[in-house]
Design an enzyme around this catalytic site. Structure first.
Site, PDB file in Angstrom:
ATOM      1  N   LYS A 268       0.957  -0.994   0.071  1.00  0.00           N
ATOM      2  CA  LYS A 268      -0.005   0.013   0.100  1.00  0.00           C
ATOM      3  C   LYS A 268       0.810   1.375   0.022  1.00  0.00           C
ATOM      4  O   LYS A 268       1.618   1.355   0.871  1.00  0.00           O
ATOM      5  CB  LYS A 268      -0.990  -0.139   1.133  1.00  0.00           C
ATOM      6  CG  LYS A 268      -1.954   1.357   1.248  1.00  0.00           C
ATOM      7  CD  LYS A 268      -2.543   1.109   2.613  1.00  0.00           C
ATOM      8  CE  LYS A 268      -3.388   2.425   3.064  1.00  0.00           C
ATOM      9  NZ  LYS A 268      -3.938   2.521   4.332  1.00  0.00           N
TER      10      LYS A 268
ATOM     11  N   LYS B  53     -10.107  12.748   8.391  1.00  0.00           N
ATOM     12  CA  LYS B  53      -9.648  12.256   9.613  1.00  0.00           C
ATOM     13  C   LYS B  53      -9.552  13.586  10.777  1.00  0.00           C
ATOM     14  O   LYS B  53      -9.480  14.734  10.159  1.00  0.00           O
ATOM     15  CB  LYS B  53      -8.343  11.833   9.544  1.00  0.00           C
ATOM     16  CG  LYS B  53      -8.069  10.441   8.712  1.00  0.00           C
ATOM     17  CD  LYS B  53      -6.735  10.136   8.575  1.00  0.00           C
ATOM     18  CE  LYS B  53      -6.559   8.863   7.857  1.00  0.00           C
ATOM     19  NZ  LYS B  53      -7.060   7.511   8.603  1.00  0.00           N
TER      20      LYS B  53
ATOM     21  N   ASP C  46       1.505   5.985   6.150  1.00  0.00           N
ATOM     22  CA  ASP C  46       0.354   4.907   5.416  1.00  0.00           C
ATOM     23  C   ASP C  46       1.038   4.551   4.214  1.00  0.00           C
ATOM     24  O   ASP C  46       0.366   3.679   3.444  1.00  0.00           O
ATOM     25  CB  ASP C  46      -0.999   5.934   5.060  1.00  0.00           C
ATOM     26  CG  ASP C  46      -2.203   5.245   5.402  1.00  0.00           C
ATOM     27  OD1 ASP C  46      -2.136   4.153   5.809  1.00  0.00           O
ATOM     28  OD2 ASP C  46      -3.127   5.852   4.376  1.00  0.00           O
TER      29      ASP C  46
ATOM     30  N   ARG D  19      -7.662   0.172   0.388  1.00  0.00           N
ATOM     31  CA  ARG D  19      -8.362  -1.244  -0.063  1.00  0.00           C
ATOM     32  C   ARG D  19      -8.634  -0.879  -1.513  1.00  0.00           C
ATOM     33  O   ARG D  19      -8.594  -1.846  -2.339  1.00  0.00           O
ATOM     34  CB  ARG D  19      -9.444  -1.922   0.530  1.00  0.00           C
ATOM     35  CG  ARG D  19     -10.771  -0.865   0.779  1.00  0.00           C
ATOM     36  CD  ARG D  19     -11.582  -1.522   1.881  1.00  0.00           C
ATOM     37  NE  ARG D  19     -10.966  -0.956   2.988  1.00  0.00           N
ATOM     38  CZ  ARG D  19     -11.491  -1.146   4.443  1.00  0.00           C
ATOM     39  NH1 ARG D  19     -12.635  -1.767   4.354  1.00  0.00           N
ATOM     40  NH2 ARG D  19     -10.828  -0.728   5.387  1.00  0.00           N
TER      41      ARG D  19
END
Length: 478
Positions: free
Chosen positions: A244, A256, A267, A330
């Protein structure tokens, strides 16, 4: 150089360190009779028994030279394994600086790999943005009569771990998708693997719409990074890796809170992990074929940001209702997985992603969640983690979780119910691997340390997991 092997004693070191087990402390041969006698008296007087992580320091006059002699405890020999040996060496060495002559009191403990790894781990600091940088380091010369391999695996992988940590620790203002692609390209040239960069137009032609939707509002444009290592021309088997690559994640329109954004430089921890695995495989010249794909982008907000309620068509043709723009990882992985399976035609896939907070609720910060459609493959990955100071735990993948992804408007939605969030995410990814053997590693907890872990005690990137992936590939018979 922070680590090297030497074959003889010299009196030029700042400190002399012995790692000993609790059965009996055997003092090194380089101490003269008088020094040994004094050391034995000090050990007895202080009731030092070399218990795990116990330490004693003394000043000796050895061969007419004043030396600082330190003994660090490893505990009972029969209880030692790779994981706790790392921890006890780390505990004993972490506050020592300067040039050190190191030895074990028992040749059976002679482990160059673990010692080298620990030394490099102790010395790491991401101090790029400090006005005053760390100037004193631990430099270890390991006294051994053992034949030293040309490439010390633990040391080489420890240096690669620093690369992984640097990638994750770098601020997002610097490490945008283009910069990540450039660094991967440079690492490919350095370590010996090919890198192909697919820009936005090429990704559009491939139909990578789920991935590109996430990137839509970002100033920094997306890039797909494809890395290929061909270590065995005779083999038709190729290992596939996917990481990712969200170089920053605001959450998109499902914004967020500020506290949650502070660590979102990490991330792209999955991307860094798999880049590290590629560097390791190439550096150690494994006779394997490995392909890695990273779909790098930022999840930002702006006039053209993708929205909750949007319906996207992924590269494999499946439609996805967006129910939360902060479940973006995802979506990028969906197209990356489809690409590596259908275009690169790999035989199996491991993906790593800082995917869900739910995995941290389930397992805490120190354990990686393992999800799979192939039990044997997952077992081998978990076994590989035992070689390192890493903890993996297999999570459920029952088909009943699929109901949580049902949408009234598309083939599926990108988030399910609150409960079982990490498995819901894994079941979503499973829709994009066709019939390929696959393991998904949720590293949301293990990619980044809060400072509470006794080994990963420095806040920030841990550099975990890539070694496990490397060991899995190395030990695999394919």
């Amino acid at each position: 150089m922070s680590f090297q092997c030497v074959k003889k004693y010299e009196d030029s070191y700042d400190k002399y360190v012995l790692a000993a087990t609790s059965e009996k402390v055997v003092l090194p041969d380089y101490l003269d009779k008088e020094s040994k006698k004094i050391a034995e008296t000090i050990i007895k007087k202080n009731k030092f028994t070399a218990k795990a992580s116990e330490k004693i320091s003394m000043t000796l006059v050895n061969k007419k030279k004043v030396i600082e002699f330190i003994i660090i405890g490893l505990g009972e020999k029969k209880k030692l394994d790779a994981k706790n040996t790392r921890q006890y060496l780390f505990d004993g060495l972490k506050n020592i600086i300067g040039k050190v002559l190191f030895s074990f009191d028992n040749k059976d403990l002679d482990n160059i790999d673990i010692l080298a790894e620990v030394v490099e781990h102790i010395n790491y600091k991401f101090d790029k943005y400090f006005s005053k940088k760390k100037e004193e380091f631990l430099e270890v010369s390991y006294l051994t009569d053992k034949k030293v391999p040309k490439l010390i695996e633990g040391y080489e992988l420890a240096k690669i771990s620093n690369i992984v940590k640097d990638l994750v620790n770098e601020q997002a203002e610097v490490l945008n998708p283009k910069e990540l692609a450039d660094r991967a390209t440079k690492l490919g040239k350095k370590f010996g693997f090919d890198v192909e960069i697919l820009d936005e137009k090429k990704a559009q032609k491939l139909g990578m719409n789920a991935y590109l939707s996430v990137a839509r509002a970002a100033h920094h444009r997306p890039y797909v990074i494809v890395m290929r290592y061909k270590g065995n021309a005779k083999s038709k088997y190729t290992f596939g890796l996917v990481g990712k690559g969200l170089t920053y994640d605001t959450g998109g329109l499902s914004l967020k809170p500020t506290d949650s954004m502070l660590t979102m430089r990490c991330d792209m921890g999955g991307a860094a992990t798999m880049i590290g695995a590629m560097c390791s495989v190439a550096k150690m010249k494994l006779k394997k074929n490995v392909t890695c794909v990273v779909a790098a982008c930022e999840n930002s907000i702006g006039p053209n940001a993708y929205r909750p309620g949007d319906i996207l068509t992924a590269m494999n043709g499946k439609t996805i209702e967006v129910t939360n723009t902060d479940a973006e990882g995802r979506l990028t992985l969906a197209d990356a997985l489809t690409y590596i399976v259908r275009k690169e035609k790999v035989n199996e896939v491991i993906d790593a992603a800082t995917l869900t907070g739910a995995i941290m609720v389930a397992l805490g910060e120190d354990v990686t969640g393992v999800f799979t459609n192939d039990e044997k493959m997952a077992r081998k990955v978990i076994d590989a983690s035992e070689n390192w100071n890493e903890y993996f735990w297999q999570m459920p993948m029952f088909d009943l979780y699929k109901k949580n992804l049902k949408s009234s408007y598309a083939d599926m939605q990108n988030t399910g119910v609150r409960w079982g969030g990490s498995t819901n995410a894994a079941k979503f990814l499973e829709e994009f691997i066709d019939d390929t053997k696959w393991v998904h590693l949720d590293i949301a907890g293990t990619a980044w340390a809060s400072g509470a872990n006794p080994y990963y005690s420095q806040k920030g990137a841990t550099g975990q997991v890539f070694r496990t992936v490397y060991s899995y590939i190395k030990d695999n018979k394919n």
